[in-house]
Motif scaffolding. Structure first.
Motif, PDB file in Angstrom:
ATOM      1  N   VAL A 234      23.573  67.696  29.091  1.00  0.00           N
ATOM      2  CA  VAL A 234      24.086  68.805  28.290  1.00  0.00           C
ATOM      3  C   VAL A 234      23.367  68.893  26.944  1.00  0.00           C
ATOM      4  O   VAL A 234      22.950  69.980  26.527  1.00  0.00           O
ATOM      5  CB  VAL A 234      25.609  68.664  28.086  1.00  0.00           C
ATOM      6  N   VAL A 235      23.222  67.779  26.274  1.00  0.00           N
ATOM      7  CA  VAL A 235      22.613  67.801  24.938  1.00  0.00           C
ATOM      8  C   VAL A 235      21.163  68.279  24.998  1.00  0.00           C
ATOM      9  O   VAL A 235      20.677  68.928  24.065  1.00  0.00           O
ATOM     10  CB  VAL A 235      22.721  66.402  24.292  1.00  0.00           C
ATOM     11  N   THR A 236      20.465  68.010  26.089  1.00  0.00           N
ATOM     12  CA  THR A 236      19.064  68.439  26.220  1.00  0.00           C
ATOM     13  C   THR A 236      18.920  69.754  26.981  1.00  0.00           C
ATOM     14  O   THR A 236      17.806  70.175  27.290  1.00  0.00           O
ATOM     15  CB  THR A 236      18.228  67.366  26.933  1.00  0.00           C
ATOM     16  N   ARG A 237      20.019  70.427  27.276  1.00  0.00           N
ATOM     17  CA  ARG A 237      19.995  71.654  28.078  1.00  0.00           C
ATOM     18  C   ARG A 237      19.308  72.810  27.346  1.00  0.00           C
ATOM     19  O   ARG A 237      19.320  72.878  26.111  1.00  0.00           O
ATOM     20  CB  ARG A 237      21.436  72.046  28.423  1.00  0.00           C
ATOM     21  N   ARG A 238      18.731  73.703  28.122  1.00  0.00           N
ATOM     22  CA  ARG A 238      18.206  74.961  27.592  1.00  0.00           C
ATOM     23  C   ARG A 238      19.161  76.083  27.977  1.00  0.00           C
ATOM     24  O   ARG A 238      19.520  76.241  29.149  1.00  0.00           O
ATOM     25  CB  ARG A 238      16.802  75.258  28.140  1.00  0.00           C
ATOM     26  N   ASN A 239      19.576  76.862  27.007  1.00  0.00           N
ATOM     27  CA  ASN A 239      20.508  77.965  27.233  1.00  0.00           C
ATOM     28  C   ASN A 239      19.850  79.033  28.095  1.00  0.00           C
ATOM     29  O   ASN A 239      18.791  79.560  27.745  1.00  0.00           O
ATOM     30  CB  ASN A 239      20.954  78.548  25.884  1.00  0.00           C
TER      31      ASN A 239
ATOM     32  N   ASP B  11      18.285  73.022  19.399  1.00  0.00           N
ATOM     33  CA  ASP B  11      17.724  73.943  18.412  1.00  0.00           C
ATOM     34  C   ASP B  11      18.654  75.112  18.098  1.00  0.00           C
ATOM     35  O   ASP B  11      18.262  76.036  17.377  1.00  0.00           O
ATOM     36  CB  ASP B  11      16.381  74.507  18.916  1.00  0.00           C
ATOM     37  N   ASP B  12      19.872  75.062  18.606  1.00  0.00           N
ATOM     38  CA  ASP B  12      20.778  76.201  18.496  1.00  0.00           C
ATOM     39  C   ASP B  12      21.722  76.026  17.312  1.00  0.00           C
ATOM     40  O   ASP B  12      22.586  75.147  17.309  1.00  0.00           O
ATOM     41  CB  ASP B  12      21.593  76.332  19.786  1.00  0.00           C
ATOM     42  N   PRO B  13      21.607  76.879  16.281  1.00  0.00           N
ATOM     43  CA  PRO B  13      22.504  76.748  15.129  1.00  0.00           C
ATOM     44  C   PRO B  13      23.940  77.167  15.423  1.00  0.00           C
ATOM     45  O   PRO B  13      24.819  76.945  14.589  1.00  0.00           O
ATOM     46  CB  PRO B  13      21.863  77.675  14.087  1.00  0.00           C
TER      47      PRO B  13
ATOM     48  N   LEU C 164      18.596  62.211  20.928  1.00  0.00           N
ATOM     49  CA  LEU C 164      18.273  63.394  21.732  1.00  0.00           C
ATOM     50  C   LEU C 164      18.286  64.675  20.912  1.00  0.00           C
ATOM     51  O   LEU C 164      17.575  65.626  21.218  1.00  0.00           O
ATOM     52  CB  LEU C 164      19.281  63.525  22.883  1.00  0.00           C
ATOM     53  N   ASP C 165      19.123  64.693  19.883  1.00  0.00           N
ATOM     54  CA  ASP C 165      19.332  65.912  19.100  1.00  0.00           C
ATOM     55  C   ASP C 165      19.537  65.527  17.638  1.00  0.00           C
ATOM     56  O   ASP C 165      20.661  65.245  17.215  1.00  0.00           O
ATOM     57  CB  ASP C 165      20.558  66.664  19.635  1.00  0.00           C
TER      58      ASP C 165
ATOM     59  N   LEU D 261      25.444  67.559  13.994  1.00  0.00           N
ATOM     60  CA  LEU D 261      26.378  66.519  13.610  1.00  0.00           C
ATOM     61  C   LEU D 261      27.003  65.875  14.851  1.00  0.00           C
ATOM     62  O   LEU D 261      27.025  66.471  15.924  1.00  0.00           O
ATOM     63  CB  LEU D 261      27.487  67.105  12.734  1.00  0.00           C
ATOM     64  N   VAL D 262      27.519  64.683  14.666  1.00  0.00           N
ATOM     65  CA  VAL D 262      28.226  63.965  15.734  1.00  0.00           C
ATOM     66  C   VAL D 262      29.522  63.408  15.156  1.00  0.00           C
ATOM     67  O   VAL D 262      29.541  62.893  14.028  1.00  0.00           O
ATOM     68  CB  VAL D 262      27.372  62.811  16.299  1.00  0.00           C
ATOM     69  N   CYS D 263      30.610  63.519  15.919  1.00  0.00           N
ATOM     70  CA  CYS D 263      31.875  62.912  15.501  1.00  0.00           C
ATOM     71  C   CYS D 263      32.595  62.370  16.732  1.00  0.00           C
ATOM     72  O   CYS D 263      32.174  62.614  17.866  1.00  0.00           O
ATOM     73  CB  CYS D 263      32.751  63.909  14.744  1.00  0.00           C
ATOM     74  N   THR D 264      33.676  61.638  16.495  1.00  0.00           N
ATOM     75  CA  THR D 264      34.350  60.977  17.608  1.00  0.00           C
ATOM     76  C   THR D 264      35.315  61.894  18.349  1.00  0.00           C
ATOM     77  O   THR D 264      35.494  61.761  19.557  1.00  0.00           O
ATOM     78  CB  THR D 264      35.145  59.756  17.115  1.00  0.00           C
ATOM     79  N   GLY D 265      35.992  62.807  17.641  1.00  0.00           N
ATOM     80  CA  GLY D 265      37.086  63.585  18.229  1.00  0.00           C
ATOM     81  C   GLY D 265      38.415  62.872  18.135  1.00  0.00           C
ATOM     82  O   GLY D 265      39.375  63.228  18.821  1.00  0.00           O
ATOM     83  N   SER D 266      38.518  61.893  17.251  1.00  0.00           N
ATOM     84  CA  SER D 266      39.704  61.048  17.133  1.00  0.00           C
ATOM     85  C   SER D 266      40.910  61.817  16.617  1.00  0.00           C
ATOM     86  O   SER D 266      40.788  62.760  15.835  1.00  0.00           O
ATOM     87  CB  SER D 266      39.409  59.887  16.177  1.00  0.00           C
ATOM     88  N   GLU D 267      42.083  61.360  17.042  1.00  0.00           N
ATOM     89  CA  GLU D 267      43.351  61.898  16.561  1.00  0.00           C
ATOM     90  C   GLU D 267      43.678  61.396  15.159  1.00  0.00           C
ATOM     91  O   GLU D 267      44.551  61.935  14.477  1.00  0.00           O
ATOM     92  CB  GLU D 267      44.452  61.486  17.544  1.00  0.00           C
TER      93      GLU D 267
END
Length: 446
Positions: free
Chosen positions: A197-202, A211-213, A254-255, A259-265
């Motif tokens: 997914v992270v390396t996918r082309r739209n 590269d997608d803002p 890969l990207d 940004l990257v985050c955990t998604g934590s509660e």
């Protein structure tokens, strides 16, 4: 062509080149960045009013279970409210678990659901047209999209526990699901999907996702936690922290643009321990901290007595936010309140039911966000749960049935309409609109 004709032609070509307007190269895309405890876009602080819309890729799919025209209408409605950030589901695992969504993004095989991935492509393309940005979570701790329990089921010989199974009361589901972090077979399947997914082309825009803002961030999972019980959580903690560090660094490799985050509660999902949250977010590969707030789920609010339980809701919500703010300040990271929901008056699920206390709760959250902004605190935005728009429950009992396509904000394991904001909820929408305007004004005056 003789020499004279060649000279005349060359002169005309040079003259044309001399008078042709110079075309500026396209501006490089602007990505949301982190600077200490704030988000930055271009040269400005980035703050946002956002929502959750887990089903965006499903609506974006060009199939009978999708509805691209509705997706466009929903994005238009959100844009009119000032919503600029949408948190969406980017993975689901086909599962035997009760109430899990179908179709799913993937099965156990490495052949992923291209139809649904193209739905994600379409959703991102439409968001990009409107200047919106997506937060995409890449699996789920919970059962409603398959999640970590399904990865284990695929790799442990077919064993699983259903959430809310009377034969396996809490915290058995959470304790078993958290075995995911130390299962190399399960996490390797997850990593394969993350990489794809992270390396996918739209397929709509032709642009690589990296590269997608229109993407603000990748999220490791929805509400990951080390376990449900103290015993399991402490046992799984090293594997849990290692999974966060390893996954976040892999995504960054890969990207490097997003940004990257955990998604934590927040502390509620980390053994009610501030230290647990601090440890989970201490790696440099995690850019910001997240918090979710669920007063009814956490027994602060009684839907049949919202007036009587409101003082408890207000006190505990303020205290919980203060704890998360202190954690973010210690980490020097931005904080996003990325899930918050509240029942309708009387605990109803219909769009026509009143939202007096729901609106009061939204005002409480939005007030905390603005207070932090005005004091230079770390809260950078919020995502209410969730946008239901023109979706409606398809059955009188408000249960979701596999095959239903009138998606609302509530995922399939919950009553359809429980926490949704519908297109007819005018008072709630007015609060959202005013808050979004106040945030825009705060950026303009900074």
């Amino acid at each position: 062509m003789n020499r004279r004709e060649l000279l005349v032609g060359s002169a005309a070509l040079l003259a044309g080149c001399a008078t042709a307007p110079l075309v500026s190269p396209p501006s490089p895309p602007q990505f949301v960045r982190r600077e200490h405890n704030r988000f930055v876009l271009g040269n400005e602080t980035y703050r946002y009013a956002g929502t959750n819309m887990w089903y965006a890729a499903h609506l974006g799919a060009d199939t009978p279970f999708g509805n691209r025209e509705r997706l466009r209408r929903e994005f238009d409605r959100l844009q009119m409210l000032g919503i600029s950030n949408v948190r969406i589901l980017g993975s689901s695992e086909l599962s035997p678990l009760k109430n899990s969504i179908t179709p799913a993004f993937r099965t156990q095989s490495s052949e992923y659901n291209e139809t649904l991935l193209r739905g994600l492509d379409f959703a991102l393309a439409e968001m990009g047209k409107r200047g919106m940005r997506a937060v995409i979570y890449l699996t789920n701790f919970w059962e409603w999209s398959g999640g970590m329990m399904t990865y284990l089921y695929w790799t442990n010989g077919g064993r699983y526990i259903n959430m809310n199974d009377p034969a396996h009361p809490w915290p058995e589901f959470a304790d078993m699901a958290s075995e995911f972090y130390e299962s190399a077979a399960a996490t390797n399947l997850y990593y394969d999907y993350v990489r794809a997914v992270v390396t996918r082309r739209n397929t709509v825009t032709g642009q690589l996702y990296r590269d997608d803002p229109a993407i603000m961030s990748w999220q490791l999972a929805n509400e990951p936690r080390p376990g449900g019980s103290e015993e399991a959580g402490r046992k799984n903690m090293p594997a849990y922290l290692g999974w966060i560090e390893g996954t976040a660094r892999a995504i960054k490799s890969l990207d490097p643009n997003h940004l990257v985050c955990t998604g934590s509660e927040g502390t509620q999902g980390c053994l009610d321990s501030d230290d647990c949250v601090l440890d989970a977010h201490s790696t440099a590969a995690i850019d910001y901290v997240t918090a979710h707030i669920w007063p009814q789920n956490w027994s602060w609010a009684d839907p049949k007595d919202l007036a009587g339980t409101w003082p408890t809701v207000e006190t505990k919500t303020r205290d919980y936010i203060a704890r998360q703010v202190a954690i973010a300040a210690q980490l020097h990271r931005p904080l996003v309140i990325e899930e918050f929901g509240f029942p309708r008056d009387g605990g109803g699920f219909d769009p026509g039911s009143a939202t007096t206390y729901k609106d009061r709760f939204y005002s409480l959250i939005y007030g905390a966000v603005l207070d932090s902004v005005r004091s230079g605190g770390p809260i950078a935005g919020s995502n209410f749960w969730a946008w239901g728009g023109e979706g409606r429950a398809q059955h009188p009992d408000k249960h979701f049935v596999r095959g239903d396509t009138s998606y609302v904000g509530d995922p399939p394991h919950e009553p359809q309409g429980w926490y949704s904001v519908f297109d007819t909820d005018l008072s709630t929408q007015a609060l959202i609109r005013d808050h979004a305007a106040a945030l825009r004004a705060s950026v303009a005056s900074a």
